[in-house]
Design a protein around this motif. Structure first.
Motif, short mmCIF file in Angstrom:
data_model
loop_
_atom_site.label_atom_id
_atom_site.label_comp_id
_atom_site.label_asym_id
_atom_site.label_seq_id
_atom_site.Cartn_x
_atom_site.Cartn_y
_atom_site.Cartn_z
N LEU A 1 0.82 -1.22 0.00
CA LEU A 1 0.00 0.00 0.00
C LEU A 1 0.86 1.27 0.00
O LEU A 1 1.68 1.48 0.89
N ALA B 1 -2.07 4.68 -3.84
CA ALA B 1 -3.07 3.59 -3.88
C ALA B 1 -4.18 3.89 -2.88
O ALA B 1 -5.37 3.72 -3.18
N LEU B 2 -3.82 4.37 -1.70
CA LEU B 2 -4.83 4.68 -0.69
C LEU B 2 -5.78 5.78 -1.20
O LEU B 2 -7.00 5.70 -1.05
N ARG C 1 -6.48 6.40 -4.25
CA ARG C 1 -7.25 5.90 -5.39
C ARG C 1 -8.41 5.03 -4.92
O ARG C 1 -9.50 5.09 -5.46
N GLN C 2 -8.19 4.24 -3.85
CA GLN C 2 -9.17 3.21 -3.52
C GLN C 2 -10.04 3.54 -2.31
O GLN C 2 -10.90 2.74 -1.95
N THR C 3 -9.90 4.73 -1.72
CA THR C 3 -10.66 5.04 -0.50
C THR C 3 -11.75 6.06 -0.80
O THR C 3 -11.49 7.08 -1.45
N GLY C 4 -12.97 5.79 -0.34
CA GLY C 4 -14.09 6.70 -0.56
C GLY C 4 -13.90 8.03 0.18
O GLY C 4 -13.13 8.10 1.14
N GLU D 1 -11.80 13.34 -4.52
CA GLU D 1 -12.70 12.45 -5.26
C GLU D 1 -12.98 13.01 -6.67
O GLU D 1 -12.97 12.27 -7.65
N ARG E 1 -9.71 12.79 -8.97
CA ARG E 1 -9.30 11.47 -9.46
C ARG E 1 -10.24 10.93 -10.55
O ARG E 1 -9.93 9.95 -11.19
N GLU E 2 -11.40 11.60 -10.73
CA GLU E 2 -12.26 11.21 -11.85
C GLU E 2 -11.64 11.61 -13.18
O GLU E 2 -11.90 11.01 -14.21
N PRO F 1 -5.35 10.51 -12.29
CA PRO F 1 -4.94 9.90 -11.02
C PRO F 1 -4.05 10.84 -10.22
O PRO F 1 -3.29 11.63 -10.79
#
Ligand SMILES: C[S@@+](CC[C@H](N)C(=O)[O-])C[C@H]1O[C@@H](n2cnc3c(N)ncnc32)[C@H](O)[C@@H]1O
Length: 308
Positions: free
Chosen positions: A132, A136-137, A139-142, A167, A170-171, A174
């Motif tokens: 991790l 990555a955190l 990218r993958q965390t709400g 949020e 990253r749409e 990245p």
């Protein structure tokens, strides 16, 4: 790789707390550049020994080189202090020091990604074998979970606004670089009258989350107490109020002569002997000389416990 240099904090205070002696056995769970380790080895000459670890391979290498003059008296490994009790015999040590947080090289080497002051990858791993990364955190965390991380580990008051901006960002692309994140935070949460950079707290919080620093600290405190002899001491230097809270809560809990659930109902307490005592009631802070010589010591706080 540039030279590894970290100026240790509160060294005299750590020595006063652990009272190293000839033939003693000491543990440095955050060996870093080896400053505290060298001081403990020097003060326990000629035959005191030191067992040490660090999650960062670069630190283990640098400390090994710095401690060459004490060859034969130390064993340093790469790994977390959370696992100290897996390789050190229970009840065998006279003192343990944990100097939490990051080292100067981790902050100063842009490729490690801990700092927003220079551009680097959003990495922030202390252990480069961990999967991790901060990128990555992110990218993958709400957004809700990110806001919680920024608030709980950084005390960031604009946590929700920043999390929503991440949020949205990253749409379209990245988030991969430290300056990219810092500039996004500067835009949505301007400095205003604040002394510190608007990204300071988010970077701190991300680092704590990426490395699960709170989880390691809780396990590390238990492990440190296990490896200490009765009368052995544990000195912990922290740099953030959240860490200091964990430490204080741990020391208070183990110095009581009972176990209790939360909430603590007196009738439901289970009596047991206290496991440790606070060796110093008050927290130890750097003196004026250290503060002027090393500004990075300004948030250092040391607490000392003694195993019973
Ligand atoms: C402030 S520096 C220590 C400096 C060291 N005391 C000296 O005198 O040079 C903090 C170090 O702790 C390490 N570290 C942080 N959490 C750790 C953990 N859970 N286990 C082992 N090392 C850790 C970091 O990688 C960093 O090298």
């Amino acid at each position: 790789m540039p030279a590894y240099f970290h100026k240790s904090v509160l060294t005299a205070e750590v020595l006063a707390a652990l009272r190293p002696r000839t033939g003693g056995r000491y543990v440095d769970g955050t060996v870093g550049g080896g400053g505290h380790a060298a001081a403990l080895l020097r003060a326990s000459a000629p035959d005191g020994t030191l067992l040490g670890c660090d999650r960062d391979g670069a630190a283990v290498e640098a400390a090994g080189a710095r401690l060459a003059e004490f060859a034969g008296r130390f064993d340093i490994r790469r790994g977390s202090f959370a696992g100290l009790d897996q390789w050190i015999e229970a009840g065998s040590c006279d003192g343990v020091v944990l100097d939490l947080g990051v080292s100067s090289p981790q902050l100063d080497w842009p490729e490690r990604g801990f700092s927003f002051l220079s551009d680097g990858p959003l990495d922030m791993r202390m252990d480069l074998e961990q999967e991790l990364t901060a990128a990555a955190l992110l990218r993958q965390t709400g957004a809700d979970e990110l806001a919680k991380i920024f608030w709980e580990y950084g005390g960031e008051v604009n946590s929700r606004r920043i999390a929503r901006a991440i949020e949205r960002e990253r749409e379209t692309r990245p988030l991969l670089r430290t300056r990219q994140l810092a500039e996004l935070i500067e835009k949505v949460s301007p400095r205003g009258g604040r002394k510190s950079h608007p990204a300071t707290k988010v970077f701190q919080a991300l680092r704590v989350a990426v490395n699960d620093e709170t989880g390691h600290l809780r396990r590390g405190l238990e492990a440190a107490v296990k490896v200490l002899k009765p009368g052995g001491r544990l000195a912990v230097i922290s740099f953030q109020s959240a860490e200091d809270r964990v430490l204080k809560e741990f020391g208070d809990r183990l110095s009581r002569d009972y176990e209790a659930e939360k909430p603590d109902v007196p009738e439901l307490r289970r009596p047991r002997a206290a496991i440790l005592r606070w060796a110093r009631r008050k927290v130890i802070v750097p003196g004026a000389a250290e503060l002027s010589e090393n500004p990075r010591s300004s948030s250092a706080r040391c607490r000392v416990m003694e195993k019973l």
